[in-house]
Design an enzyme around this catalytic site. Structure first.
Site, PDB file in Angstrom:
ATOM      1  N   PRO A   1       0.827  -1.213   0.000  1.00 35.69           N
ATOM      2  CA  PRO A   1       0.000   0.000   0.000  1.00 35.69           C
ATOM      3  C   PRO A   1       0.858   1.257   0.000  1.00 35.69           C
ATOM      4  O   PRO A   1       1.888   1.320   0.676  1.00 35.69           O
ATOM      5  CB  PRO A   1      -0.795  -0.138   1.302  1.00 35.69           C
ATOM      6  CG  PRO A   1      -0.834  -1.596   1.570  1.00 35.69           C
ATOM      7  CD  PRO A   1       0.482  -2.124   1.091  1.00 35.69           C
ATOM      8  N   GLU A   2       0.422   2.239  -0.776  1.00 35.14           N
ATOM      9  CA  GLU A   2       1.129   3.510  -0.845  1.00 35.14           C
ATOM     10  C   GLU A   2       0.337   4.554  -0.058  1.00 35.14           C
ATOM     11  O   GLU A   2      -0.653   4.227   0.599  1.00 35.14           O
ATOM     12  CB  GLU A   2       1.330   3.909  -2.307  1.00 35.14           C
ATOM     13  CG  GLU A   2       2.143   2.878  -3.091  1.00 35.14           C
ATOM     14  CD  GLU A   2       2.381   3.276  -4.550  1.00 35.14           C
ATOM     15  OE1 GLU A   2       2.391   4.478  -4.846  1.00 35.14           O
ATOM     16  OE2 GLU A   2       2.550   2.367  -5.386  1.00 35.14           O
TER      17      GLU A   2
ATOM     18  N   HIS B   1      -5.198 -15.566  10.415  1.00 37.78           N
ATOM     19  CA  HIS B   1      -4.421 -14.389  10.032  1.00 37.78           C
ATOM     20  C   HIS B   1      -4.874 -13.125  10.762  1.00 37.78           C
ATOM     21  O   HIS B   1      -4.382 -12.039  10.473  1.00 37.78           O
ATOM     22  CB  HIS B   1      -4.490 -14.185   8.526  1.00 37.78           C
ATOM     23  CG  HIS B   1      -3.994 -15.363   7.744  1.00 37.78           C
ATOM     24  ND1 HIS B   1      -2.749 -15.904   7.936  1.00 37.78           N
ATOM     25  CD2 HIS B   1      -4.591 -16.100   6.769  1.00 37.78           C
ATOM     26  CE1 HIS B   1      -2.577 -16.927   7.116  1.00 37.78           C
ATOM     27  NE2 HIS B   1      -3.681 -17.075   6.403  1.00 37.78           N
TER      28      HIS B   1
ATOM     29  N   ARG C   1       0.518 -12.371   5.039  1.00 40.04           N
ATOM     30  CA  ARG C   1       1.952 -12.485   4.746  1.00 40.04           C
ATOM     31  C   ARG C   1       2.833 -12.070   5.920  1.00 40.04           C
ATOM     32  O   ARG C   1       4.047 -12.303   5.909  1.00 40.04           O
ATOM     33  CB  ARG C   1       2.303 -11.642   3.515  1.00 40.04           C
ATOM     34  CG  ARG C   1       1.526 -12.042   2.262  1.00 40.04           C
ATOM     35  CD  ARG C   1       2.019 -11.258   1.074  1.00 40.04           C
ATOM     36  NE  ARG C   1       1.115 -11.391  -0.064  1.00 40.04           N
ATOM     37  CZ  ARG C   1       1.308 -10.816  -1.245  1.00 40.04           C
ATOM     38  NH1 ARG C   1       2.379 -10.065  -1.445  1.00 40.04           N
ATOM     39  NH2 ARG C   1       0.444 -10.980  -2.227  1.00 40.04           N
TER      40      ARG C   1
ATOM     41  N   LYS D   1      21.558  14.994  -7.796  1.00 38.45           N
ATOM     42  CA  LYS D   1      21.367  13.555  -7.967  1.00 38.45           C
ATOM     43  C   LYS D   1      21.722  13.109  -9.385  1.00 38.45           C
ATOM     44  O   LYS D   1      21.385  13.780 -10.352  1.00 38.45           O
ATOM     45  CB  LYS D   1      19.921  13.170  -7.636  1.00 38.45           C
ATOM     46  CG  LYS D   1      19.615  13.227  -6.154  1.00 38.45           C
ATOM     47  CD  LYS D   1      18.295  12.561  -5.838  1.00 38.45           C
ATOM     48  CE  LYS D   1      18.060  12.515  -4.339  1.00 38.45           C
ATOM     49  NZ  LYS D   1      19.058  11.672  -3.663  1.00 38.45           N
TER      50      LYS D   1
END
Length: 293
Positions: A2-3, A104, A123, A166
């Site tokens: 998830p972002e 879970h 997970r 950069k």
């Protein structure tokens, strides 16, 4: 994983169930998730009022009356389920059956309102940790994070300064959590497309020789703001594991312009290009060579 939009969606779903409410009971049903639980994890939570629920990058932060902060990360497959006093959570328009494997359900908070908040993580890449508020700036999990992309301090000038020297690609720079916090592969691809910038472009080109932000930096910051705000409004993107706290799916994936659209015609009206995919720093990058330069 998830972002930012997905984590912000979860925060907004948990907020009415947690803020101003006491954690009567905290239960951990195994010794660890990604990391072992602290030996005093439960003791520092039980009896505490949650005074606020915030977000930092991809982390959820629950402020407690004691001065501690409960730090939570969803990992790859983590989700929260909010169960009301009657034992039900009303599904929404994009409801999807959750993982029914109660094996879970690793953490459960019983709130003084009668609501139960359950963290399910097949997970087990998620994690939780209690940190003293005064020590939060030195917390290794948070230390070094860049500015919030939707915060007031994040603008073209700041992005240009961060990227000026950069030698990496623009996409790699945006994925660097020290440059900007919370962005991941999906929203970087989408923002670069909206800004008409190539993911291969040198990050340093966001700054002029004087160090001032280039017009590209202005476009990119605007694109980042737009795509994140639209994704949050849509409840995030549900590709595999993301669910809102009601079980609803996010639906921003239906608005993707390049991500996961390899071989499709570019959605820019004046462009005749085709969306392509290539591997960049081990991640799939989707872009249109016709209009992203």
């Amino acid at each position: 994983m998830p972002e930012l939009p997905e984590v912000e969606t979860v925060r907004r779903g948990l907020q009415p169930a947690m803020e101003g409410v006491t954690i009567v009971r905290a239960e951990t049903r195994r010794k660890d998730l990604r990391f072992p639980f602290q030996t005093d994890f439960v003791a520092r939570l039980e009896g505490q009022v949650v005074t606020g629920l915030g977000r930092r990058a991809k982390y959820l932060l629950a402020d407690l009356a004691s001065g501690d902060v409960l730090l939570m990360h969803l990992g790859m497959s983590g989700s929260f389920r909010v169960i009301d006093a009657a034992g039900a959570a009303a599904p929404g328009d994009f409801h999807h059956r959750r993982n029914e494997g109660r094996a879970h359900d690793h953490v459960c908070f019983t709130m003084s309102s009668g609501v139960e908040i359950v963290f399910n993580d097949p997970r087990r890449f998620g994690y939780m940790k209690v940190v003293a508020r005064e020590a939060l700036d030195d917390e290794p999990l948070l230390r070094g994070l860049g500015p919030e992309p939707l915060g007031n301090e994040f603008d073209a000038a700041m992005l240009a300064r961060s990227c000026r020297d950069k030698k990496t690609s623009l996409k790699a720079a945006l994925l660097d959590q020290r440059v900007v916090a919370g962005l991941g592969n999906i929203y970087v691809c989408e923002a670069l497309f909206r800004a008409r910038l190539s993911p291969r472009r040198l990050a340093a080109t966001l700054a002029l020789k004087t160090g001032a932000p280039s017009e590209r930096a202005e476009r990119l910051v605007a694109a980042i703001h737009d795509v994140l705000n639209q994704a949050i409004k849509a409840g995030g993107s549900s590709l595999r594991d993301h669910r809102q706290t009601t079980g609803e799916l996010g639906y921003f994936q239906h608005s993707f312009r390049v991500y996961d659209r390899e071989g499709d015609k570019c959605r820019t009206p004046t462009c005749k290009g085709t969306v392509r995919r290539f591997t960049q720093n081990g991640r799939s990058t989707f872009w249109c060579p016709g209009c992203q330069t």
